[in-house]
Design a protein around this motif. Sequence first.
Motif, PDB file in Angstrom:
ATOM      1  N   CYS A  10      30.295  12.799  23.128  1.00 13.60           N
ATOM      2  CA  CYS A  10      30.207  13.914  22.183  1.00 13.60           C
ATOM      3  C   CYS A  10      31.563  14.098  21.505  1.00 13.60           C
ATOM      4  CB  CYS A  10      29.797  15.198  22.895  1.00 13.60           C
ATOM      5  SG  CYS A  10      28.102  15.169  23.543  1.00 13.60           S
ATOM      6  N   THR A  12      34.099  16.228  19.062  1.00 17.57           N
ATOM      7  CA  THR A  12      34.317  17.603  18.627  1.00 17.57           C
ATOM      8  C   THR A  12      35.698  17.762  18.003  1.00 17.57           C
ATOM      9  OG1 THR A  12      35.262  18.384  20.743  1.00 17.57           O
ATOM     10  CG2 THR A  12      32.854  18.433  20.521  1.00 17.57           C
ATOM     11  N   ALA A  67      31.100  17.466  15.726  1.00 17.93           N
ATOM     12  CA  ALA A  67      31.037  18.916  15.548  1.00 17.93           C
ATOM     13  C   ALA A  67      32.400  19.446  15.144  1.00 17.93           C
ATOM     14  CB  ALA A  67      30.586  19.597  16.842  1.00 17.93           C
ATOM     15  N   TYR A  69      34.349  23.062  14.953  1.00 19.84           N
ATOM     16  CA  TYR A  69      34.265  24.448  15.399  1.00 19.84           C
ATOM     17  C   TYR A  69      35.262  25.287  14.606  1.00 19.84           C
ATOM     18  CZ  TYR A  69      31.840  22.249  19.335  1.00 19.84           C
ATOM     19  OH  TYR A  69      30.964  21.521  20.110  1.00 19.84           O
ATOM     20  N   ASP A 113      27.760  20.409   6.724  1.00 21.43           N
ATOM     21  CA  ASP A 113      26.371  20.668   7.100  1.00 21.43           C
ATOM     22  C   ASP A 113      25.414  19.781   6.319  1.00 21.43           C
ATOM     23  OD1 ASP A 113      24.315  22.231   8.470  1.00 21.43           O
ATOM     24  OD2 ASP A 113      23.941  23.155   6.521  1.00 21.43           O
ATOM     25  N   TRP A 117      26.922  16.772   9.773  1.00 23.36           N
ATOM     26  CA  TRP A 117      27.867  17.184  10.800  1.00 23.36           C
ATOM     27  C   TRP A 117      27.464  18.562  11.349  1.00 23.36           C
ATOM     28  CZ3 TRP A 117      29.267  13.791   7.080  1.00 23.36           C
ATOM     29  CH2 TRP A 117      30.054  12.701   7.461  1.00 23.36           C
ATOM     30  N   GLU A 118      27.789  18.798  12.601  1.00 22.31           N
ATOM     31  CA  GLU A 118      27.511  20.105  13.192  1.00 22.31           C
ATOM     32  C   GLU A 118      28.666  21.058  12.905  1.00 22.31           C
ATOM     33  OE1 GLU A 118      26.836  22.342  17.522  1.00 22.31           O
ATOM     34  OE2 GLU A 118      27.129  20.170  17.471  1.00 22.31           O
ATOM     35  N   GLY A 120      30.128  24.666  14.226  1.00 21.04           N
ATOM     36  CA  GLY A 120      29.996  25.607  15.328  1.00 21.04           C
ATOM     37  C   GLY A 120      31.097  26.645  15.329  1.00 21.04           C
ATOM     38  N   SER A 278      27.372  14.758  18.083  1.00 23.71           N
ATOM     39  CA  SER A 278      27.880  16.087  18.404  1.00 23.71           C
ATOM     40  C   SER A 278      27.126  16.666  19.597  1.00 23.71           C
ATOM     41  CB  SER A 278      27.721  17.016  17.201  1.00 23.71           C
ATOM     42  OG  SER A 278      26.360  17.381  17.042  1.00 23.71           O
ATOM     43  N   GLY A 280      25.643  19.509  19.744  1.00 21.73           N
ATOM     44  CA  GLY A 280      24.402  20.094  19.258  1.00 21.73           C
ATOM     45  C   GLY A 280      23.319  19.058  19.034  1.00 21.73           C
TER      46      GLY A 280
END
Length: 313
Positions: A10, A12, A67, A69, A113, A117-118, A120, A278, A280
């Motif tokens: 994952c 991030t 992701a 954030y 988005d 891509w995520e 968060g 990601s 998510g």
Amino acid sequence: MPDGHTFALCLTHDVDRPYKTYQSLFYALTEPDRRRYHLSTALPGVNPYWQFGTVMDLEADLGVRSAFYFLSEQRLFRDRPPREWPSMDAWRLFAGRYDPADPEIRAAIRRMDEGGWEVGLHGSYESFEDRERLREEKATVEEALGRAVRGGRQHYLNLEAPDTWADHRALGLAYDASLGSSEEYGFDHGYGVHRPFDDGFVVFPLTVMEQSLPDPGEEFDRAREACEDLLAEACDNGAVMTALWHPRHFSEGEFPGHRRLYRRLVERALELGAWVGSPGQLYEQEGLADPPGGGDRRRATSSTGPDGDGPEP
């Protein structure tokens, strides 16, 4: 694992500082051998911390997504009391931040988005023990995104387990990725996800943050070997491995070797047959909202460490 992959990686990115502001002067004073470079980054139109396009182009080239954030942090002079203004800690924590509602940031969020891509939530420094503050920050990021977020990570990895996770779950988040360390890397919290409440809320332990590795600008081979060892261990144990690279570390002028190391990490994971994406995406594809048999899927006991996001001027 999705589609028979050997393990999961994952990817991030905590968006702490997309703008280099007072850091140009700070580093010019504290790193005299690079003073000219750091002063050059204070010129109008120069911003080595804005690396969203670099990250997205690299990942798109490799056929993966990650992701990001986003942080809605307090501002030093707007939100903090005047007695804190001279404090170096206050400058480190609250100065030079950004607002997800700013048009430039909002546009970047929407591009992510739209591209798969995520996006968060990166809970602010004090929000790990303040549900209402976290609620407001979540709403700010969601307004910029245009829809709900699925999960995220607390700033500086601040965590009071299980209370912080209870807040996340109560606010409608499906997962958290704050469990880990900024100083050490490895599978200290097991090879799988955690379910602190034996339900659909999931914790993704952090396996490696870029700053916990040997400096790839000075010891690239050691840093690469550390990453390859982690990937081999993940592969041998069918693990869910989570990596954190701050976007500003993709600037070669600021952090030599980090972009190259990240690319090698992803390339090697794909060579080993990993699913890469990601948290998510993995949550959705693995159906993590539904614990098998309604039981506890954890491979390790939920716990916290001395965690922090590392010193950050």
